[in-house]
Design an enzyme around this catalytic site. Structure first.
Site, PDB file in Angstrom:
ATOM      1  N   GLY A  46       0.830  -1.196   0.000  1.00 24.81           N
ATOM      2  CA  GLY A  46       0.000   0.000   0.000  1.00 24.81           C
ATOM      3  C   GLY A  46       0.863   1.243   0.000  1.00 24.81           C
ATOM      4  CD  GLN A  51       3.335   5.785   2.660  1.00 24.10           C
ATOM      5  OE1 GLN A  51       2.360   5.230   2.178  1.00 24.10           O
ATOM      6  NE2 GLN A  51       4.314   5.108   3.236  1.00 24.10           N
ATOM      7  CB  CYS A  88       5.144   2.329   7.477  1.00 22.43           C
ATOM      8  SG  CYS A  88       4.707   3.797   6.534  1.00 22.43           S
ATOM      9  CG  LEU A  89       6.555   0.965   1.442  1.00 20.68           C
ATOM     10  CD1 LEU A  89       5.836   1.258   0.135  1.00 20.68           C
ATOM     11  CD2 LEU A  89       7.700  -0.009   1.225  1.00 20.68           C
ATOM     12  CG  HIS A 130      -0.585   1.216   7.232  1.00 17.00           C
ATOM     13  ND1 HIS A 130       0.336   0.831   8.185  1.00 17.00           N
ATOM     14  CD2 HIS A 130       0.093   2.032   6.373  1.00 17.00           C
ATOM     15  CE1 HIS A 130       1.505   1.410   7.907  1.00 17.00           C
ATOM     16  NE2 HIS A 130       1.384   2.136   6.815  1.00 17.00           N
ATOM     17  CD  GLU A 131      -1.253   2.536   2.667  1.00 20.88           C
ATOM     18  OE1 GLU A 131      -0.768   3.677   2.611  1.00 20.88           O
ATOM     19  OE2 GLU A 131      -0.594   1.530   2.961  1.00 20.88           O
ATOM     20  CG  HIS A 134       0.240   6.825   5.496  1.00 21.25           C
ATOM     21  ND1 HIS A 134       1.396   7.301   6.088  1.00 21.25           N
ATOM     22  CD2 HIS A 134       0.453   5.508   5.266  1.00 21.25           C
ATOM     23  CE1 HIS A 134       2.264   6.302   6.208  1.00 21.25           C
ATOM     24  NE2 HIS A 134       1.717   5.202   5.722  1.00 21.25           N
TER      25      HIS A 134
HETATM   26 NI    NI Z   1       2.650   3.395   5.674  1.00 19.02          NI
END
Ligand code: NI
Length: 165
Positions: A46, A51, A88-89, A130-131, A134
């Site tokens: 995701g 991000q 998380c990226l 999760h997204e 953000h």
């Molecule tokens: Ni994330």
């Protein structure tokens, strides 16, 4: 399509609340295409617009069931709970347990502005939650109830649930 740079947790852009997408134009399509390419390249499941430095309410998710694009997403129903490890990226090398709903109903728009409604559960629901966090400027490390030593996760690194979002 082009790869975009994924910003890291120290960047303020990840701490801001995103604005609704109001114009469903070619630029939005390019953003979504780029986000998907960037997510796949990073082997994530995701990615949210902030991000890649864009403060708009748009996310992409692919937990193995195909690419899902959500514009202006909202959770309109949540049921049950699940606790599992997330990454998380934007937070490399960090992992932690987060409690999420087991099932959600999400209302959103597609890249053309058409309204869609989806019922999601388990890992798919977790990834979308999760997204959506953000988009509010919230990271999983803010709400994790226990952080995990990355070394302990290594042997399980092929587990789908430990892939980053
Ligand atoms: Ni994330």
């Amino acid at each position: 399509m082009a790869l975009r740079k994924i910003v890291l947790k120290t960047d303020d852009v990840l701490r801001k609340k995103c604005k609704n997408v109001e114009i469903f134009d070619e630029k939005l399509g390019i953003l979504l295409d780029d986000m998907a390419e960037t997510m796949y390249k990073a082997n994530g499941v995701g990615l949210a617009a902030p991000q890649v430095g864009i403060l708009r309410r748009a996310v992409v998710v692919d937990t193995g069931e195909g690419l899902l694009e959500l514009v202006n997403p909202e959770i309109i129903k949540a049921k049950g709970s699940q606790r599992d490890v997330e990454g998380c990226l934007s937070c490399p090398e960090e992992w932690g347990y987060v409690v999420r709903p087991m099932e959600i109903v999400v209302k959103a728009q597609d890249r053309h502005g058409k309204f869609i409604q989806l019922k999601l559960k388990e890992f798919f629901a977790r990834a979308v939650c999760h997204e959506l966090d953000h988009l509010e400027g919230r990271l999983f490390i803010d709400i994790a109830d226990e952080m995990v030593d990355p070394a302990e996760l290594e042997q399980e690194s092929n587990k789908k649930t430990t892939r980053k979002k």
